[in-house]
Write an enzyme that holds these catalytic residues in place. Structure first.
Site, PDB file in Angstrom:
ATOM      1  N   ASP A   1      31.680 -17.258 -66.210  1.00  0.00           N
ATOM      2  CA  ASP A   1      32.036 -17.395 -67.358  1.00  0.00           C
ATOM      3  C   ASP A   1      31.528 -17.684 -68.647  1.00  0.00           C
ATOM      4  O   ASP A   1      32.000 -17.818 -69.781  1.00  0.00           O
ATOM      5  CB  ASP A   1      33.543 -18.309 -67.356  1.00  0.00           C
ATOM      6  CG  ASP A   1      34.524 -17.746 -66.282  1.00  0.00           C
ATOM      7  OD1 ASP A   1      35.022 -16.680 -66.450  1.00  0.00           O
ATOM      8  OD2 ASP A   1      35.008 -18.591 -65.436  1.00  0.00           O
TER       9      ASP A   1
ATOM     10  N   HIS B   1      30.287 -25.042 -60.393  1.00  0.00           N
ATOM     11  CA  HIS B   1      30.936 -24.224 -59.519  1.00  0.00           C
ATOM     12  C   HIS B   1      31.212 -24.913 -58.184  1.00  0.00           C
ATOM     13  O   HIS B   1      30.402 -25.727 -57.770  1.00  0.00           O
ATOM     14  CB  HIS B   1      30.362 -22.760 -59.352  1.00  0.00           C
ATOM     15  CG  HIS B   1      31.268 -21.708 -58.631  1.00  0.00           C
ATOM     16  ND1 HIS B   1      31.672 -21.747 -57.200  1.00  0.00           N
ATOM     17  CD2 HIS B   1      31.960 -20.843 -59.385  1.00  0.00           C
ATOM     18  CE1 HIS B   1      32.432 -20.661 -57.192  1.00  0.00           C
ATOM     19  NE2 HIS B   1      32.708 -20.153 -58.483  1.00  0.00           N
TER      20      HIS B   1
HETATM   21  N1  CMC Z   1      31.159 -30.305 -67.357  1.00  0.00           N
HETATM   22  C1  CMC Z   1      30.524 -31.390 -67.037  1.00  0.00           C
HETATM   23  N2  CMC Z   1      30.407 -31.965 -65.935  1.00  0.00           N
HETATM   24  C2  CMC Z   1      30.951 -31.077 -64.717  1.00  0.00           C
HETATM   25  C3  CMC Z   1      31.114 -29.878 -64.993  1.00  0.00           C
HETATM   26  C4  CMC Z   1      31.232 -29.304 -66.344  1.00  0.00           C
HETATM   27  N3  CMC Z   1      31.272 -27.941 -66.486  1.00  0.00           N
HETATM   28  N4  CMC Z   1      31.374 -29.599 -63.954  1.00  0.00           N
HETATM   29  C5  CMC Z   1      31.369 -30.529 -62.892  1.00  0.00           C
HETATM   30  N5  CMC Z   1      30.991 -31.439 -63.514  1.00  0.00           N
HETATM   31  C6  CMC Z   1      30.667 -32.778 -63.062  1.00  0.00           C
HETATM   32  C7  CMC Z   1      32.056 -33.366 -62.490  1.00  0.00           C
HETATM   33  O1  CMC Z   1      32.513 -34.309 -63.602  1.00  0.00           O
HETATM   34  C8  CMC Z   1      31.540 -34.299 -61.423  1.00  0.00           C
HETATM   35  O2  CMC Z   1      30.817 -35.400 -61.508  1.00  0.00           O
HETATM   36  P1  CMC Z   1      31.082 -36.878 -60.921  1.00  0.00           P
HETATM   37  O3  CMC Z   1      30.051 -36.552 -59.419  1.00  0.00           O
HETATM   38  O4  CMC Z   1      30.321 -37.753 -61.665  1.00  0.00           O
HETATM   39  O5  CMC Z   1      32.471 -37.163 -60.741  1.00  0.00           O
HETATM   40  C9  CMC Z   1      30.479 -33.273 -60.557  1.00  0.00           C
HETATM   41  O6  CMC Z   1      30.044 -32.737 -61.837  1.00  0.00           O
HETATM   42  C10 CMC Z   1      31.014 -32.378 -59.712  1.00  0.00           C
HETATM   43  O7  CMC Z   1      32.167 -31.749 -60.129  1.00  0.00           O
HETATM   44  P2  CMC Z   1      33.666 -31.558 -59.249  1.00  0.00           P
HETATM   45  O8  CMC Z   1      34.597 -31.200 -60.635  1.00  0.00           O
HETATM   46  O9  CMC Z   1      33.805 -32.501 -58.529  1.00  0.00           O
HETATM   47  O10 CMC Z   1      33.265 -30.078 -58.598  1.00  0.00           O
HETATM   48  P3  CMC Z   1      34.498 -28.991 -58.122  1.00  0.00           P
HETATM   49  O11 CMC Z   1      33.822 -28.317 -57.120  1.00  0.00           O
HETATM   50  O12 CMC Z   1      35.801 -29.901 -57.934  1.00  0.00           O
HETATM   51  O13 CMC Z   1      34.831 -28.222 -59.693  1.00  0.00           O
HETATM   52  C11 CMC Z   1      34.767 -26.636 -61.492  1.00  0.00           C
HETATM   53  C12 CMC Z   1      34.474 -26.871 -59.793  1.00  0.00           C
HETATM   54  C13 CMC Z   1      34.319 -25.299 -61.352  1.00  0.00           C
HETATM   55  C14 CMC Z   1      36.277 -26.751 -61.643  1.00  0.00           C
HETATM   56  C15 CMC Z   1      33.905 -27.513 -62.345  1.00  0.00           C
HETATM   57  O14 CMC Z   1      32.575 -27.412 -62.175  1.00  0.00           O
HETATM   58  C16 CMC Z   1      34.753 -27.315 -63.994  1.00  0.00           C
HETATM   59  O15 CMC Z   1      35.604 -27.827 -64.211  1.00  0.00           O
HETATM   60  N6  CMC Z   1      33.790 -26.420 -64.509  1.00  0.00           N
HETATM   61  C17 CMC Z   1      34.212 -26.126 -65.816  1.00  0.00           C
HETATM   62  C18 CMC Z   1      35.473 -24.965 -65.804  1.00  0.00           C
HETATM   63  C19 CMC Z   1      34.763 -23.780 -65.395  1.00  0.00           C
HETATM   64  O16 CMC Z   1      33.807 -23.069 -65.822  1.00  0.00           O
HETATM   65  N7  CMC Z   1      35.576 -23.026 -64.373  1.00  0.00           N
HETATM   66  C20 CMC Z   1      35.003 -21.551 -64.028  1.00  0.00           C
HETATM   67  C21 CMC Z   1      34.315 -21.919 -62.852  1.00  0.00           C
HETATM   68  S1  CMC Z   1      33.723 -20.281 -62.186  1.00  0.00           S
HETATM   69  C22 CMC Z   1      34.684 -18.845 -62.193  1.00  0.00           C
HETATM   70  C23 CMC Z   1      36.198 -19.065 -61.662  1.00  0.00           C
HETATM   71  O17 CMC Z   1      36.150 -19.697 -60.450  1.00  0.00           O
HETATM   72  O18 CMC Z   1      37.171 -18.555 -62.172  1.00  0.00           O
END
Ligand code: CMC
Length: 429
Positions: free
Chosen positions: A363, A306
């Protein structure tokens, strides 16, 4: 003396005001920066930018706190209903008995859609994703209520809000009925919001239907937990669209589209599809987690991570427990729940997830509850939209009623070609 932050740009020293929120969080007000220095701030994806002040929802991602109008979601989940929570978010206080009765009564009286709208459903293919139908139908509502087009006309605001909350459930249920080829079930005024939604989803004209009170309670809880989450992607979308003084229906339709994305609300559908895929391929939790850790695989653990929570998402904690309780009460054994728990355990003990502070989000377990309620996977994000609607409305209303609101219009740092001249076609290589 008011706190300030000193910034030097090109030899100009600025003392920027520091704004302190009611929970003590600090923000440096950079509104005067460009006028005084010619520079702008750059913060892609708003990792570090507060786009507004808001009095609706407080979230502390480090401590795992979420409160609507100051009230912890744990308390609302235990004692409130979705409709009461919607009132709280939109009007800023819990309704007194008269306000509650009036609000609930109005919602039941406005739940039918115009008969002509029913025909719109005929134009969609059976396979249409219900989010596509929902966003189109919500925009279409504005064509039936022309006086709602003036977003600033506050005399129509309350009735437009009522119409939207009441009709979204009907539109959502009709989009499901369309997908399975069943007749639409009209709303029933003797049922409360959640029981009525279950009726429109699952009743058929040929039989009597009474929603299981255990299922209705679980639905209320899920909708409460989804009701607001401050400046997330879809709410920010609603705000930016609304900042152009766009009417409520169109602004919410834009929010529905933003929510649809798999990184946002679409993740609840993705989680169950991921769990199904793991089962079909016969993978263990460890094998799947290994794939996720291999960045080249492009596989994510959906329902984890998140932007704001760097600790347990408090909603996920409540949902996980509710999920266990519900399946026991309904006597359901869902292998998806076991797989989800195994994945969670494997992830939470793995350095990849520990170092990045990745925890289950809202989720991760919600889809298992929806499955237990009989809601099909394609409808999961629609359920999220139903839940998030009061939050979107509250933010749109807060912005409309704030005299200082200006149109949202970010700046950019241009990186394209410098001055270049038009070349006639016959002179181009
Ligand atoms: N699986 C694997 N790696 C992950 C995940 C995941 N679900 N989430 C984050 N990471 C890794 C990401 O690859 C990055 O790694 P590195 O530092 O090596 O590059 C690190 O963790 C930081 O993540 P980020 O993508 O830069 O973080 P963000 O704040 O931009 O993204 C997020 C947040 C929710 C989009 C992301 O965690 C994600 O894609 N999660 C899976 C989709 C999901 O469950 N979304 C629902 C979010 S909660 C409800 C809502 O908002 O609707």
């Amino acid at each position: 003396m008011a706190e300030t932050a000193r910034l030097s740009v090109n030899g100009v020293d600025l003392d920027l005001p520091i704004i302190t929120g009611s929970e003590g969080e600090k923000a440096i007000d950079v509104a005067s920066l460009r006028a005084k220095t010619g520079a702008v701030t750059l913060d892609p994806a708003f990792m570090n930018t507060a786009s507004t002040s808001s009095a609706i929802t407080f979230l502390d991602g480090e401590k795992g706190i979420l409160r609507y109008r100051g009230i912890p979601i744990e308390e609302l989940g235990e004692h409130s209903t979705f409709i009461e929570t919607a009132y709280l978010l939109i009007y800023g206080h819990l309704p007194n008995p008269t306000e509650k009765q009036k609000f609930e009564f109005a919602l039941t009286r406005h739940s039918m859609i115009h008969e002509d709208m029913k025909r719109f459903f005929d134009g969609f293919p059976m396979t249409a994703h219900p989010m596509a139908i929902l966003s189109a139908m919500v925009t279409s509502l504005s064509s039936f209520y022309p006086y709602a087009l003036d977003a600033k006309a506050d005399e129509y605001r309350d009735i437009t809000i009522i119409r939207l909350i009441a009709k979204l459930a009907t539109l959502a249920a009709f989009s499901y009925k369309k997908s399975i080829g069943h007749p639409f079930m009209y709303p029933r005024n003797n049922l409360d919001y959640c029981a009525n939604f279950m009726h429109m989803m699952f009743a058929v004209p040929a039989e009597d239907y009474v929603a299981d009170p255990v299922a209705v309670k679980a639905l209320n809880l899920l909708l409460i937990l989804h009701a607001d989450h401050e400046q997330n992607c879809s709410t920010s979308t609603v705000r930016i669209v609304g900042s152009a003084q766009t009417n409520l229906f169109a602004s919410i339709s834009a929010g529905i589209c933003a929510l649809w994305g798999p990184l946002h609300g679409g993740a609840n559908q993705e989680v169950v599809e991921m769990l199904t895929d793991i089962k079909v391929k016969g993978l263990t939790a460890k094998q799947f987690i290994d794939q996720v850790k291999d960045k080249k695989s492009g596989v994510k653990l959906m329902g984890f991570g998140h932007r704001v929570y760097k600790n347990f998402d408090p909603r996920a904690k409540i949902i996980k427990k509710a999920c266990d309780d519900l399946l026991i009460k309904l006597g359901i054994k869902d292998p998806m729940l076991d797989m989800a728990k195994e994945l969670e355990e494997a992830a939470l003990s793995d350095p990849y997830f520990i170092e990045r502070k990745l925890y289950p989000n809202v989720d991760f377990y919600s889809g298992i509850i929806y499955r237990a309620l009989g809601i099909p996977t394609q409808m999961f994000t629609v359920m999220f939209a139903l839940g998030r609607l009061p939050g979107w409305i509250a933010h749109w209303k807060e912005m409309m009623e704030d005299a200082s609101t200006k149109i949202g219009r970010p700046r950019q740092v241009y990186t394209g070609p410098t001055l270049n001249h038009y070349v006639p076609l016959d002179k181009r290589a």
